[in-house]
Design a protein around this motif. Sequence first.
Motif, PDB file in Angstrom:
ATOM      1  N   VAL A 157     -40.031 -87.636 -32.626  1.00 35.01           N
ATOM      2  CA  VAL A 157     -41.336 -87.791 -31.971  1.00 35.01           C
ATOM      3  C   VAL A 157     -41.173 -87.568 -30.466  1.00 35.01           C
ATOM      4  CG1 VAL A 157     -43.182 -89.408 -31.427  1.00 35.01           C
ATOM      5  CG2 VAL A 157     -42.245 -89.329 -33.747  1.00 35.01           C
ATOM      6  N   ALA A 158     -40.116 -88.134 -29.906  1.00 35.52           N
ATOM      7  CA  ALA A 158     -39.868 -87.965 -28.476  1.00 35.52           C
ATOM      8  C   ALA A 158     -39.625 -86.500 -28.136  1.00 35.52           C
ATOM      9  CB  ALA A 158     -38.669 -88.815 -28.053  1.00 35.52           C
ATOM     10  N   ARG A 159     -38.832 -85.827 -28.946  1.00 34.06           N
ATOM     11  CA  ARG A 159     -38.510 -84.430 -28.683  1.00 34.06           C
ATOM     12  C   ARG A 159     -39.744 -83.538 -28.807  1.00 34.06           C
ATOM     13  NH1 ARG A 159     -34.259 -84.085 -31.557  1.00 34.06           N
ATOM     14  NH2 ARG A 159     -35.234 -83.476 -33.518  1.00 34.06           N
ATOM     15  N   ALA A 160     -40.620 -83.830 -29.757  1.00 29.66           N
ATOM     16  CA  ALA A 160     -41.768 -82.965 -30.028  1.00 29.66           C
ATOM     17  C   ALA A 160     -42.946 -83.233 -29.096  1.00 29.66           C
ATOM     18  CB  ALA A 160     -42.219 -83.139 -31.482  1.00 29.66           C
ATOM     19  N   THR A 161     -43.063 -84.461 -28.584  1.00 33.06           N
ATOM     20  CA  THR A 161     -44.276 -84.811 -27.846  1.00 33.06           C
ATOM     21  C   THR A 161     -44.080 -85.000 -26.354  1.00 33.06           C
ATOM     22  OG1 THR A 161     -43.961 -87.183 -28.268  1.00 33.06           O
ATOM     23  CG2 THR A 161     -45.238 -85.926 -29.892  1.00 33.06           C
ATOM     24  N   GLY A 162     -42.859 -85.230 -25.893  1.00 32.73           N
ATOM     25  CA  GLY A 162     -42.643 -85.347 -24.452  1.00 32.73           C
ATOM     26  C   GLY A 162     -42.115 -86.681 -23.966  1.00 32.73           C
ATOM     27  N   PRO A 163     -42.738 -87.817 -24.302  1.00 31.67           N
ATOM     28  CA  PRO A 163     -42.224 -89.103 -23.830  1.00 31.67           C
ATOM     29  C   PRO A 163     -40.825 -89.366 -24.370  1.00 31.67           C
ATOM     30  CG  PRO A 163     -44.429 -89.341 -24.740  1.00 31.67           C
ATOM     31  CD  PRO A 163     -43.966 -87.977 -25.111  1.00 31.67           C
ATOM     32  N   THR A 164     -39.979 -89.985 -23.595  1.00 31.82           N
ATOM     33  CA  THR A 164     -38.642 -90.313 -24.045  1.00 31.82           C
ATOM     34  C   THR A 164     -38.695 -91.447 -25.067  1.00 31.82           C
ATOM     35  OG1 THR A 164     -38.312 -91.950 -22.293  1.00 31.82           O
ATOM     36  CG2 THR A 164     -37.704 -89.665 -21.796  1.00 31.82           C
ATOM     37  N   SER A 165     -37.601 -91.618 -25.779  1.00 32.04           N
ATOM     38  CA  SER A 165     -37.519 -92.742 -26.716  1.00 32.04           C
ATOM     39  C   SER A 165     -37.703 -94.062 -25.973  1.00 32.04           C
ATOM     40  CB  SER A 165     -36.173 -92.734 -27.438  1.00 32.04           C
ATOM     41  OG  SER A 165     -36.042 -91.588 -28.255  1.00 32.04           O
ATOM     42  N   ARG A 166     -37.174 -94.102 -24.756  1.00 30.89           N
ATOM     43  CA  ARG A 166     -37.313 -95.319 -23.950  1.00 30.89           C
ATOM     44  C   ARG A 166     -38.780 -95.582 -23.643  1.00 30.89           C
ATOM     45  NH1 ARG A 166     -34.262 -96.416 -18.136  1.00 30.89           N
ATOM     46  NH2 ARG A 166     -35.086 -98.513 -17.787  1.00 30.89           N
ATOM     47  N   ALA A 167     -39.532 -94.502 -23.312  1.00 31.24           N
ATOM     48  CA  ALA A 167     -40.959 -94.669 -23.019  1.00 31.24           C
ATOM     49  C   ALA A 167     -41.704 -95.143 -24.255  1.00 31.24           C
ATOM     50  CB  ALA A 167     -41.543 -93.348 -22.523  1.00 31.24           C
ATOM     51  N   LEU A 168     -41.363 -94.591 -25.426  1.00 32.01           N
ATOM     52  CA  LEU A 168     -42.016 -95.002 -26.665  1.00 32.01           C
ATOM     53  C   LEU A 168     -41.730 -96.471 -26.971  1.00 32.01           C
ATOM     54  CD1 LEU A 168     -41.368 -91.820 -28.852  1.00 32.01           C
ATOM     55  CD2 LEU A 168     -43.539 -92.553 -27.836  1.00 32.01           C
ATOM     56  N   ARG A 169     -40.514 -96.911 -26.676  1.00 31.52           N
ATOM     57  CA  ARG A 169     -40.180 -98.322 -26.892  1.00 31.52           C
ATOM     58  C   ARG A 169     -40.954 -99.210 -25.904  1.00 31.52           C
ATOM     59  NH1 ARG A 169     -35.600 -99.481 -30.006  1.00 31.52           N
ATOM     60  NH2 ARG A 169     -34.510 -97.634 -30.785  1.00 31.52           N
ATOM     61  N   HIS A 170     -41.180 -98.681 -24.699  1.00 30.41           N
ATOM     62  CA  HIS A 170     -41.983 -99.435 -23.730  1.00 30.41           C
ATOM     63  C   HIS A 170     -43.428 -99.543 -24.216  1.00 30.41           C
ATOM     64  CE1 HIS A 170     -43.531-100.998 -19.985  1.00 30.41           C
ATOM     65  NE2 HIS A 170     -44.367 -99.980 -19.867  1.00 30.41           N
ATOM     66  N   TYR A 171     -43.964 -98.451 -24.755  1.00 38.27           N
ATOM     67  CA  TYR A 171     -45.312 -98.492 -25.321  1.00 38.27           C
ATOM     68  C   TYR A 171     -45.394 -99.555 -26.419  1.00 38.27           C
ATOM     69  CZ  TYR A 171     -46.257 -93.962 -23.033  1.00 38.27           C
ATOM     70  OH  TYR A 171     -46.443 -92.948 -22.136  1.00 38.27           O
ATOM     71  N   GLU A 172     -44.332 -99.647 -27.207  1.00 42.89           N
ATOM     72  CA  GLU A 172     -44.304-100.654 -28.276  1.00 42.89           C
ATOM     73  C   GLU A 172     -44.264-102.063 -27.678  1.00 42.89           C
ATOM     74  OE1 GLU A 172     -41.338-102.188 -31.886  1.00 42.89           O
ATOM     75  OE2 GLU A 172     -40.921-100.289 -30.843  1.00 42.89           O
ATOM     76  N   LYS A 173     -43.468-102.237 -26.651  1.00 48.70           N
ATOM     77  CA  LYS A 173     -43.295-103.561 -26.047  1.00 48.70           C
ATOM     78  C   LYS A 173     -44.603-104.105 -25.495  1.00 48.70           C
ATOM     79  CE  LYS A 173     -40.555-105.986 -22.530  1.00 48.70           C
ATOM     80  NZ  LYS A 173     -39.495-105.852 -21.491  1.00 48.70           N
TER      81      LYS A 173
END
Length: 261
Positions: free
Chosen positions: A21-37
Motif C-alpha cells: 500500500v505504501a509503495r503504490a500510494t505514496g505515504p510511507t509505512s511509518r505515515a500509515l502507522r501514524h494514521y492508524e495511531k
Amino acid sequence: MNKKTNQQHRAGGAEWPIKDVARATGPTSRALRHYEKIGLLLPSRVASNGYRFYGEPELSRLYRILSLRALDLPLASIQVALADESTLERAIADHLALLEARQVATAQQIAAVQLTLDTLQKGRTMSIEEIFAGFDHGQYEGEVRERWGDSAWEASAKRRDNMGAEQQRDDDQRSLDVNAALRSAAESGDDPAGAPFQALVAHHHRWVTEYWGGRAPNLEEYTGLAELYVADARFAATYGGQPNAEVINGAMKIWAATNLS
C-alpha cells in the motif's frame, strides 16, 4: 494496484499488506502507522506477526485522505471531513470535482495575471487594484496553517465568510492599501527604522491581527511572517521583488523587537 502487488484474498474481499500500500500510494509505512495511531486510517486487520493489511474500504478512505492532503488540509480537519464514509468511486468523483474547481480558479487567475503583464508591457499605467487582480487570497493557507496553526487560518476564513459582498470588497481594498503602502515605502528608499515606515508596519500588524480573527501575532509569529516575506518568492513578488521584501522584513523585525518583546 498492478499485477505484481502482493494481493491476498480472504473472506469479504481482497486485501494488501502495508508495504505494498505504501509503495503504490505514496505515504510511507511509518505515515500509515501514524494514521492508524490517531484513528484516521485503521487497517482491515493486523496479523499475529504485527503485519497490517488493508482492504478496498480502507483504500477508499486512504484515497480521500490523500485527496484532501493535496489541498493542504491538516490531518485534524481531514478527520472531521471523513466522518461520513464514502465508496472509492465517490471519493474519486469528489476529488475530480475539487480538481476541476481548482482548474477553473487557476485559469481565471492566469487570465488576470496575463492581462496585467500585457498591459504593463504595452506601457499603460495601471491602478493598484488592477495590478493585484490576479492575487489569490487563499494561496497561503498551507503556510498559515503549518506555521501558526489551524486556528489562525480558520479565524481568518470565518471572518471573511461573515462578510457581505460589499464588506469583502472593502476588506480587499484595505489589504491592497496596507501592502501597497509597504511596497511604496520600500521602493522610495524610506528608512526601515524611521517613524513613517514603522507606522506603516504598526498598521500592518493591526491588519494581520484582524485577519487572524482578533488574535495579535506575538514576537515569534510576526518575526516568522517577516521571514516568510523574503523566503517565499510569491510574497516577494507582492512587494515588487526580493530587494523590497528584504527592506520590509527588516522594518517588521525592528518594529517587533520594539513593540512585541
